[in-house]
Design an enzyme around this catalytic site. Structure first.
Site, PDB file in Angstrom:
ATOM      1  N   GLU A 118       0.821  -1.212   0.000  1.00 17.59           N
ATOM      2  CA  GLU A 118       0.000   0.000   0.000  1.00 17.59           C
ATOM      3  C   GLU A 118       0.857   1.264   0.000  1.00 17.59           C
ATOM      4  O   GLU A 118       1.925   1.291   0.599  1.00 17.59           O
ATOM      5  CB  GLU A 118      -0.920  -0.020   1.229  1.00 17.59           C
ATOM      6  CG  GLU A 118      -1.952  -1.135   1.120  1.00 17.59           C
ATOM      7  CD  GLU A 118      -2.819  -1.319   2.361  1.00 17.59           C
ATOM      8  OE1 GLU A 118      -3.935  -1.822   2.206  1.00 17.59           O
ATOM      9  OE2 GLU A 118      -2.379  -0.981   3.469  1.00 17.59           O
ATOM     10  N   CYS A 158       3.484   8.557   0.774  1.00 13.11           N
ATOM     11  CA  CYS A 158       4.083   7.642   1.745  1.00 13.11           C
ATOM     12  C   CYS A 158       4.294   6.295   1.045  1.00 13.11           C
ATOM     13  O   CYS A 158       3.337   5.674   0.588  1.00 13.11           O
ATOM     14  CB  CYS A 158       3.125   7.529   2.931  1.00 13.11           C
ATOM     15  SG  CYS A 158       3.638   6.353   4.167  1.00 13.11           S
ATOM     16  N   CYS A 166       6.421  -6.728   7.207  1.00 12.72           N
ATOM     17  CA  CYS A 166       7.608  -6.222   7.912  1.00 12.72           C
ATOM     18  C   CYS A 166       8.022  -7.254   8.945  1.00 12.72           C
ATOM     19  O   CYS A 166       7.169  -7.859   9.594  1.00 12.72           O
ATOM     20  CB  CYS A 166       7.304  -4.887   8.599  1.00 12.72           C
ATOM     21  SG  CYS A 166       8.747  -4.181   9.427  1.00 12.72           S
ATOM     22  N   CYS A 184       7.111  -4.621  15.737  1.00 11.84           N
ATOM     23  CA  CYS A 184       6.687  -3.655  16.762  1.00 11.84           C
ATOM     24  C   CYS A 184       5.259  -3.986  17.183  1.00 11.84           C
ATOM     25  O   CYS A 184       4.397  -4.237  16.339  1.00 11.84           O
ATOM     26  CB  CYS A 184       6.753  -2.230  16.220  1.00 11.84           C
ATOM     27  SG  CYS A 184       8.378  -1.844  15.552  1.00 11.84           S
ATOM     28  N   CYS A 213       2.044  -2.019  15.800  1.00 13.37           N
ATOM     29  CA  CYS A 213       1.937  -1.776  14.358  1.00 13.37           C
ATOM     30  C   CYS A 213       1.176  -2.907  13.671  1.00 13.37           C
ATOM     31  O   CYS A 213       1.484  -4.075  13.862  1.00 13.37           O
ATOM     32  CB  CYS A 213       3.337  -1.630  13.769  1.00 13.37           C
ATOM     33  SG  CYS A 213       3.364  -1.495  11.987  1.00 13.37           S
ATOM     34  N   CYS A 267      -0.724   6.052   9.931  1.00 10.34           N
ATOM     35  CA  CYS A 267       0.536   5.400  10.310  1.00 10.34           C
ATOM     36  C   CYS A 267       0.287   4.108  11.067  1.00 10.34           C
ATOM     37  O   CYS A 267      -0.474   4.092  12.029  1.00 10.34           O
ATOM     38  CB  CYS A 267       1.298   6.317  11.256  1.00 10.34           C
ATOM     39  SG  CYS A 267       2.507   7.294  10.435  1.00 10.34           S
TER      40      CYS A 267
HETATM   41  N1  SAH Z   1       9.370   0.866   9.590  1.00 11.25           N
HETATM   42  C1  SAH Z   1       9.607   2.259   9.680  1.00 11.25           C
HETATM   43  C2  SAH Z   1       8.679   3.078   8.820  1.00 11.25           C
HETATM   44  C3  SAH Z   1       7.260   2.625   8.718  1.00 11.25           C
HETATM   45  S1  SAH Z   1       6.287   2.822  10.179  1.00 11.25           S
HETATM   46  C4  SAH Z   1       9.542   2.716  11.124  1.00 11.25           C
HETATM   47  O1  SAH Z   1       9.122   1.947  11.974  1.00 11.25           O
HETATM   48  O2  SAH Z   1       9.949   3.839  11.387  1.00 11.25           O
HETATM   49  C5  SAH Z   1       6.012   4.584  10.198  1.00 11.25           C
HETATM   50  C6  SAH Z   1       5.685   5.159  11.566  1.00 11.25           C
HETATM   51  O3  SAH Z   1       4.426   4.666  12.022  1.00 11.25           O
HETATM   52  C7  SAH Z   1       6.690   4.784  12.651  1.00 11.25           C
HETATM   53  O4  SAH Z   1       7.106   5.931  13.337  1.00 11.25           O
HETATM   54  C8  SAH Z   1       5.893   3.877  13.566  1.00 11.25           C
HETATM   55  O5  SAH Z   1       6.355   3.967  14.887  1.00 11.25           O
HETATM   56  C9  SAH Z   1       4.501   4.436  13.404  1.00 11.25           C
HETATM   57  N2  SAH Z   1       3.430   3.513  13.789  1.00 11.25           N
HETATM   58  C10 SAH Z   1       3.406   2.175  13.668  1.00 11.25           C
HETATM   59  N3  SAH Z   1       2.230   1.683  14.105  1.00 11.25           N
HETATM   60  C11 SAH Z   1       1.491   2.753  14.509  1.00 11.25           C
HETATM   61  C12 SAH Z   1       0.166   2.896  15.033  1.00 11.25           C
HETATM   62  N4  SAH Z   1      -0.628   1.851  15.188  1.00 11.25           N
HETATM   63  N5  SAH Z   1      -0.270   4.132  15.327  1.00 11.25           N
HETATM   64  C13 SAH Z   1       0.531   5.214  15.106  1.00 11.25           C
HETATM   65  N6  SAH Z   1       1.768   5.137  14.599  1.00 11.25           N
HETATM   66  C14 SAH Z   1       2.246   3.920  14.299  1.00 11.25           C
HETATM   67 FE1  SF4 Z   2       7.903  -2.527  10.797  1.00 11.84          FE
HETATM   68 FE2  SF4 Z   2       5.711  -1.380  11.730  1.00 11.84          FE
HETATM   69 FE3  SF4 Z   2       7.855  -1.562  13.301  1.00 11.84          FE
HETATM   70 FE4  SF4 Z   2       7.886   0.134  11.216  1.00 11.84          FE
HETATM   71  S1  SF4 Z   2       6.549   0.238  13.013  1.00 11.84           S
HETATM   72  S2  SF4 Z   2       9.494  -1.317  11.813  1.00 11.84           S
HETATM   73  S3  SF4 Z   2       6.623  -1.023   9.745  1.00 11.84           S
HETATM   74  S4  SF4 Z   2       6.661  -3.293  12.484  1.00 11.84           S
END
Ligand code: SAH
Ligand code: SF4
Length: 360
Positions: free
Chosen positions: A89, A102, A109, A113, A116, A339
């Site tokens: 996406e 974006c 991934c 995290c 996420c 995000c």
């Molecule tokens: N993998 C990279 C970029 C993609 S995620 C990273 O982790 O930085 C982009 C941003 O979305 C990151 O700052 C991450 O912490 C944030 N993010 C992930 N899950 C989220 C959620 N459920 N709500 C708000 N931000 C989130």
């Molecule tokens: Fe991967 Fe989501 Fe963590 Fe970014 S925030 S590194 S996309 S698992």
């Protein structure tokens, strides 16, 4: 071979290996990046022989757009299917006269995290350069179809690598993709307008810095202590906060540029006043800015979104440490485009339904 997988400065040389004149590279890149044409037969200033048969069977295959959903706030989520099936996406975000795209760098991934939605997919695979540039081409086509070509200025003026995936886990592809995005014969965007966001892969941040691309760096910190960070971001077990701050200090920045630290605020987990103070103390000696992202909920997630009041207080405490903290407005939550909400859990089902298979 897909020509889009090569950095655009190498196109002429590559085509000349297949008997073309070197300036053909420039001609073709003009069609692709300025006119968004990827079908050789439509490149009317090419000799008929080159139009009919791609030199060396070079292709311009792109991921196929499967859906595009628009949120009430104008944010648009574009889903694209890769040639081998996975769906990725991209998100177009119109805001304050800017149009930010974006981009995804991986299908799924592998970083895991806990807050996420993409993490639940696991890593399916890395994207190729053409699959990253293909997201830009398709987003541009969408805007042009809607009349953007008639307005002044480039429709997409900022790019953030904050879609699906960890960009630095796919660095060998990210670097040539950025070279094409910033080259005048490619997209021609200033590297200052490109931000790479990472979960904090320290050695890769060093390598990105050494590539001297001039792009902005954002690091998802999300916790003020290693203990908490390890809990919500397993990658914290490998790279402690101290090492992340050290590598950020080494990252080449121009005057007045700063590293951005992203901090997803999870209610009752990392949003207390004490945690704001800890973060303030950690970052005060450092040239940085903080981007607070109130958690964007998704079905089945164990976390909650803090109140606006809590978010404002957190930002205020950081301001007391002379840290610029901005709060990221959630864009496109109604189409799960915000995000951390990008994911396709039921890919096989989606495929089957799109193909009209009644058995699913
Ligand atoms: N993998 C990279 C970029 C993609 S995620 C990273 O982790 O930085 C982009 C941003 O979305 C990151 O700052 C991450 O912490 C944030 N993010 C992930 N899950 C989220 C959620 N459920 N709500 C708000 N931000 C989130
Ligand atoms: Fe991967 Fe989501 Fe963590 Fe970014 S925030 S590194 S996309 S698992």
């Amino acid at each position: 071979m897909n020509l889009l997988d090569l950095p655009v400065p190498l196109w002429g040389e590559t085509l000349s290996q297949y008997g073309e004149v070197p300036y053909r590279g420039r001609q073709i890149s003009h069609w692709v990046f300025k006119k968004l044409v990827t079908d050789l037969s439509q490149m009317t200033n090419l000799p008929l022989s080159s139009r009919a048969l791609p030199p060396g069977n070079l292709s311009f295959d792109l991921p196929e757009v499967v859906t595009s959903e628009t949120s009430v706030d104008g944010t648009r989520k574009i889903a694209l299917r890769l040639h081998d099936g996975p769906i990725i996406e991209s998100v177009l975000i119109p805001r304050k006269g800017r149009m930010t795209l974006c981009l995804s760098t991986q299908a799924g991934c592998g970083i895991g995290c806990r807050f996420c939605r993409t993490a639940a997919m696991g890593l399916i695979r890395n994207l190729g350069v053409s699959e990253i540039l293909g997201q830009w081409i398709e987003a541009m086509r969408l805007l042009v179809r809607e009349g953007w070509g008639e307005r002044e200025g480039p429709p997409i003026d900022h790019i953030v690598f904050m879609g699906m995936g960890e960009p630095l886990a796919n660095l060998d592809v990210l670097i040539p993709a950025i070279r094409t995005l910033t080259h005048p014969d490619g997209v021609g965007l200033s590297p200052r307008r490109i931000t790479v966001s990472t979960s904090g892969l320290v050695p890769k941040i060093d390598l990105l810095g050494r590539a001297n691309l001039g792009v902005q760096l954002a690091v998802s910190l999300c916790a003020p202590t290693d203990e908490l960070r390890r809990e919500i971001m397993p990658v914290g077990r490998v790279y402690p906060i101290g090492e992340i701050l050290d590598v950020c200090r080494r990252y080449p920045l121009r005057n007045r540029e700063r590293v951005t630290f992203e901090y997803v605020l999870l209610s009752g987990v990392n949003d207390s006043r004490e945690q704001a103070r800890l973060l303030g103390r950690l970052l005060a000696p450092f040239r940085s800015k903080v981007n607070l992202i109130p958690f964007n909920p998704f079905p089945g997630s164990p976390f909650g979104r803090p109140s606006d009041q809590t978010v404002a207080l957190f930002a205020e405490i950081l301001a007391g440490f002379h840290i610029t903290a901005t709060v990221r407005k959630s864009m496109g939550p109604d189409v799960l485009a915000a995000c951390g909400q990008l994911a396709r859990e039921h890919q096989t089902m989606v495929h089957a339904l799109e193909k009209g298979d009644p058995s699913t």
